[in-house]
Motif scaffolding. Structure first.
Motif: not given
Length: 435
Positions: A413-420
């Motif tokens: 889920l950290e990938e989602v935050v980084r992309l945003i």
């Protein structure tokens, strides 16, 4: 922006780089498929050793990334002295990192592998593998630096050819050492070392004379400061990110050897996905970097948007293929049915999250870094890994005792935050700088 010129530049850089990355990832694929016939312990052991080797590669790649940023802009400006200085500083830095990891791997392999698992059999196999494969760290550093320089000067085909030859050699040697001489995981390690050395020799013999190794006569201190300003945030960020990835490896190992082995089975597929889209990511950094070097900010913005779209579309197609073909892929390995079942669920989770990972590669790893604002991308990566990923991995595995595929989903889920966050930074436009 001339669309025809854009696509020509993209293909001329992305295709050779993509093929080289895919070929490079096949080193691990050949090792794991052949060693996979030896059972779950050997698979898990190579995975543990590969995690630490990956930490070395990540830090070296941080140096290479900083070099690529500077080299692409200096090539765009036709600044020969800057090109010479950037390459020389980067080469010394990469070799220093490789030498440090080599010494640690030679002197303390059992201690290092003990951090990943409590299984003594796996630790012993992993230690032997790591001690041997560390002999390739210094040649790899040379190879990566030479490849970066050649790509920035539109000569990406030579590293690709060298990698192709070494992959063929690696596959042959794997078979010979593992199945004819019965050397097991150690045989796979020797095959990797010899093949990487051959790739290094080919690049240096055929392309060494074209590398910018002359010593410039300008203000070396100014170039050094510019290099460190770009390098240090990348190195700190990549080291902490890779340390987090190694922490994930430790979490997997302590869930159980079967779970760790199942995760390792997914690595070749992950490497294929990443390798396929790495060409777009590196092409993005080089192409946008040259435009920023020439202060073509409108072209840089247009190209960046197009590159992100291409990456997301490509990763979506590959994710679908992973979902459809994972049962056939897992049937290749000589492991227990329970390991295959766990591996299938892990691959499903990976296919779901992969487009987000690729988006981060292209946006943060290529585009945002091309202007030299590595402090911004570094902060994003550290926030994602240590602020979100590592805590979620520890909570989901140690507190809630979730199975490994759900632990992997939670930490991803950290990938989602980084992309945003990356898109927010991209929209503001402060990353578009000419060095």
């Amino acid at each position: 922006m001339d669309k025809r010129r854009f696509h020509h530049d993209l293909l001329s850089i992305a295709v050779p780089v993509t093929l080289q990355c895919l070929l490079q990832s096949s080193f691990g694929i050949a090792d794991q498929i052949m060693v996979g016939q030896l059972g779950s312990v050997s698979i898990a052991a190579i995975g543990f050793a590969g995690k630490f080797s990956g930490l070395c590669s990540t830090v070296i790649n941080a140096v290479v990334t900083a070099a690529s940023i500077m080299l692409s802009q200096y090539v765009g400006k036709k600044d020969k002295e800057g090109e010479y200085k950037a390459f020389s500083l980067s080469l010394v830095s990469a070799l220093s990192v490789a030498s440090l990891f080599f010494l640690v791997s030679i002197l303390f392999p059992s201690f290092i592998m003990g951090l990943y698992s409590s299984d003594l059999a796996a630790i012993n196999v992993a230690s032997s593998y790591l001690r041997i494969v560390s002999l390739s760290f210094i040649p790899i550093a040379f190879m990566l630096m030479a490849s970066a320089s050649l790509r920035c000067r539109d000569k990406a085909k030579l590293p690709m050819y060298a990698t192709f030859f070494s992959v063929v050699l690696n596959t042959v040697l794997n078979y010979v050492f593992i199945f004819i001489f019965h050397k097991g995981a150690e045989g796979a390690a020797w095959a990797t070392v010899i093949s990487q050395l051959v790739a290094f020799v080919i690049v240096m013999v055929l392309g060494g004379k074209t590398l910018p190794v002359k010593v410039g006569k300008g203000k070396g201190g100014d170039y050094g400061k510019a290099f460190l300003k770009i390098l240090l945030p990348i190195m700190v960020c990549e080291f902490l990110w890779s340390l987090g990835e190694n922490g994930y490896g430790g979490v997997y190992g302590h869930i159980g050897t079967d779970s760790a082995a199942a995760m390792v089975l997914s690595y070749p597929i992950q490497n294929i996905m990443i390798g396929t889209l790495t060409g777009v990511s590196q092409a993005a950094g080089i192409m946008v970097g040259k435009m920023l070097g020439n202060k073509n900010y409108d072209d840089a913005l247009w190209s960046s948007k197009r590159l992100v779209v291409y990456g997301l579309l490509g990763s979506g197609i590959i994710s679908l293929l992973i979902m459809l073909t994972r049962p056939f892929y897992l049937s290749i390995y000589n492991v227990e049915e329970s390991v295959r079942s766990i591996g299938s669920m892990i691959l499903m989770v990976y296919a779901f999250i992969a487009p987000v990972k690729v988006g981060n590669m292209i946006l943060a790893g290529g585009i945002l870094r091309s202007g030299g604002r590595t402090d911004i991308t570094g902060a994003i990566d550290i926030l994602g890994t240590w602020g979100i990923g590592v805590p979620l991995a520890l909570i989901s595995s140690s507190l809630f005792h979730l199975p490994i595929h759900l632990v992997y989903l939670m930490l991803s889920l950290e990938e989602v935050v980084r992309l945003i966050v990356g898109f927010v930074v991209f929209k503001k436009g402060k990353w578009m700088k000419s060095l």
